[in-house]
Design a protein around this motif. Structure first.
Motif, PDB file in Angstrom:
ATOM      1  N   VAL A  97      33.677  48.355  38.288  1.00 27.81           N
ATOM      2  CA  VAL A  97      34.479  49.206  37.528  1.00 27.81           C
ATOM      3  C   VAL A  97      33.440  49.693  36.490  1.00 27.81           C
ATOM      4  CG1 VAL A  97      36.263  49.009  35.593  1.00 27.81           C
ATOM      5  CG2 VAL A  97      36.484  47.605  37.830  1.00 27.81           C
TER       6      VAL A  97
ATOM      7  N   LEU B  79      43.154  43.520  34.040  1.00 28.39           N
ATOM      8  CA  LEU B  79      42.286  42.842  35.109  1.00 28.39           C
ATOM      9  C   LEU B  79      42.655  43.333  36.452  1.00 28.39           C
ATOM     10  CD1 LEU B  79      42.507  38.911  34.219  1.00 28.39           C
ATOM     11  CD2 LEU B  79      40.636  40.644  33.506  1.00 28.39           C
TER      12      LEU B  79
ATOM     13  N   VAL C  71      32.404  43.372  42.521  1.00 28.02           N
ATOM     14  CA  VAL C  71      33.347  42.564  43.343  1.00 28.02           C
ATOM     15  C   VAL C  71      33.275  43.106  44.721  1.00 28.02           C
ATOM     16  CG1 VAL C  71      35.121  44.528  42.962  1.00 28.02           C
ATOM     17  CG2 VAL C  71      35.730  41.977  43.012  1.00 28.02           C
TER      18      VAL C  71
ATOM     19  N   SER D 272      38.261  37.848  43.775  1.00 31.46           N
ATOM     20  CA  SER D 272      37.994  39.136  43.338  1.00 31.46           C
ATOM     21  C   SER D 272      38.362  39.709  42.249  1.00 31.46           C
ATOM     22  CB  SER D 272      38.438  40.232  44.692  1.00 31.46           C
ATOM     23  OG  SER D 272      39.902  40.035  44.673  1.00 31.46           O
ATOM     24  N   VAL D 273      38.753  38.855  41.391  1.00 28.81           N
ATOM     25  CA  VAL D 273      39.511  39.369  39.965  1.00 28.81           C
ATOM     26  C   VAL D 273      38.021  39.798  39.322  1.00 28.81           C
ATOM     27  CG1 VAL D 273      40.348  38.568  37.706  1.00 28.81           C
ATOM     28  CG2 VAL D 273      41.361  37.638  40.067  1.00 28.81           C
ATOM     29  N   VAL D 274      38.552  40.932  38.637  1.00 31.83           N
ATOM     30  CA  VAL D 274      37.465  41.799  37.803  1.00 31.83           C
ATOM     31  C   VAL D 274      38.084  42.206  36.520  1.00 31.83           C
ATOM     32  CG1 VAL D 274      37.759  43.919  39.117  1.00 31.83           C
ATOM     33  CG2 VAL D 274      35.525  43.269  38.140  1.00 31.83           C
ATOM     34  N   HIS D 275      37.213  42.430  35.385  1.00 32.08           N
ATOM     35  CA  HIS D 275      37.586  42.860  34.108  1.00 32.08           C
ATOM     36  C   HIS D 275      37.876  44.283  34.140  1.00 32.08           C
ATOM     37  CE1 HIS D 275      37.487  43.272  29.743  1.00 32.08           C
ATOM     38  NE2 HIS D 275      36.877  44.477  29.851  1.00 32.08           N
ATOM     39  N   VAL D 276      38.902  44.967  33.913  1.00 27.53           N
ATOM     40  CA  VAL D 276      39.028  46.358  33.773  1.00 27.53           C
ATOM     41  C   VAL D 276      38.978  47.055  32.471  1.00 27.53           C
ATOM     42  CG1 VAL D 276      40.713  48.399  34.582  1.00 27.53           C
ATOM     43  CG2 VAL D 276      40.285  46.299  36.070  1.00 27.53           C
TER      44      VAL D 276
ATOM     45  N   SER E  12      38.692  36.957  32.756  1.00 29.57           N
ATOM     46  CA  SER E  12      38.621  37.028  34.067  1.00 29.57           C
ATOM     47  C   SER E  12      37.719  35.834  34.842  1.00 29.57           C
ATOM     48  CB  SER E  12      37.815  38.196  34.292  1.00 29.57           C
ATOM     49  OG  SER E  12      36.700  38.510  33.823  1.00 29.57           O
TER      50      SER E  12
END
Lengths: 207, 207
Positions: free
Chosen positions: A66, B63, A54, B52-56, A27
């Motif tokens: 998250v 992502l 975020v 606003s990309v984030v690890h999920v 990411s």
């Protein structure tokens, strides 16, 4: 181009720890935030490093993160749900090691503040501890917890109630120079970086 | 401590552009990702900068990104919903200006690729363009779109189907050195940074 293709099946076949390292790098760079909470009844403070914060919106001012209910942030998540408040504190390059150490699985009754030498600070208006060392501290009010059903994580959305910073760091257009504040960022699960400002552009318009 | 308190009411009272600059700085450093999509029927490519990309999650590899349906990413979001696929491409320090320019409000029928000089590249396995220049490119399959009701944004969750990168950049533990790849990060709405690696720690354990 010397690129190779790593497929979904390749990722699935990876050993767990290798996969966690790999996917957490994909990411890009991430903010390093410490989430401060406390357990009201037991008067127990918790501090957890989170790299999934975020921007959700500016008006009203909202941030999301998250969280995985059954991991090391379990106590933090329980406190957020119980009290409806938490703090977010940007980590500085100078003390990334202390921030990283908060991610150890301490027993519930242990405060990550005392274990890492970071200092709790209270604004007396919110029942959650800030990190005194942080140059950019936010008081957050829980807005909603949104389930991400595909992997049983939760997207915790909070409203910014207070921003604590040295106001002289704000420029005339409302910007904060995070590099000047020596704020760090993370890649993957374990690597910390010091960002150096290289460019600033005007609001983009078609040429 | 020389900190001042800026309250929620203070933020509400800010002029719109000032508030946008201010609140966008509060989440800390952010990844700079270009989202590549195309409109199948019209054969129209779109490229949008998203911070606003984030690890999920790592398993399955997921992502998320926060998107606002009625802004400049409108075409991108429409294409993702229509095709169920998109690409995510990390931006390099060398071409942050071109990446930033994709955020201009071009008319729908204009390709941000041709306007900015970035090069579309196809893997022939996914109906969305990658950015040839990017050293870390992901093919994403839409998993779910989760409404964030409080401000009418959407959390777009996708599954990583392919990773395109030079495999020699992977270390023995699955990590990618993003600094070596010259990947950039963003603060606020307009400021770009080059992160320099300062520390790496072992998996934290209670001392």
């Amino acid at each position: 181009m010397t690129d190779h293709c790593i497929s979904g099946a390749d990722i699935e076949a990876m050993e767990d720890r290798y996969r966690a390292n790999f996917v957490n790098c994909l990411s890009g760079f991430k903010a390093a935030c410490l989430v401060g909470t406390c357990h009201a009844r037991e008067n127990q403070e918790n501090l957890a490093l989170v790299s999934s914060v975020v921007h959700v919106g500016a008006n009203p001012p909202l941030l999301g993160m998250v969280m995985r209910p059954h991991t090391v942030v379990r106590d933090t998540l329980r406190n957020i749900k119980a009290n409806g408040v938490y703090t977010l504190n940007q980590v500085q390059c100078d003390w990334v090691e202390q921030a990283h150490q908060t991610s150890a699985r301490y027993p519930s009754q242990v405060s990550e503040f005392s274990e890492t030498g970071l200092t709790p600070w209270y604004a007396n208006t919110i029942e959650a501890p800030f990190v005194a060392q942080s140059p950019l501290k936010l008081a957050m009010k829980l807005e909603s917890i949104i389930p991400i059903e595909v992997n049983h994580t939760e997207f915790v959305v909070g409203r910014i109630e207070q921003v604590w910073l040295d106001k002289t760091r704000l420029d005339t257009q409302g910007r904060i120079d995070l590099s000047e504040l020596d704020v760090a960022c993370i890649s993957g699960l374990d690597t910390y970086h010091q960002p150096r400002r290289i460019a600033r552009f005007a609001y983009a318009k078609p040429q």
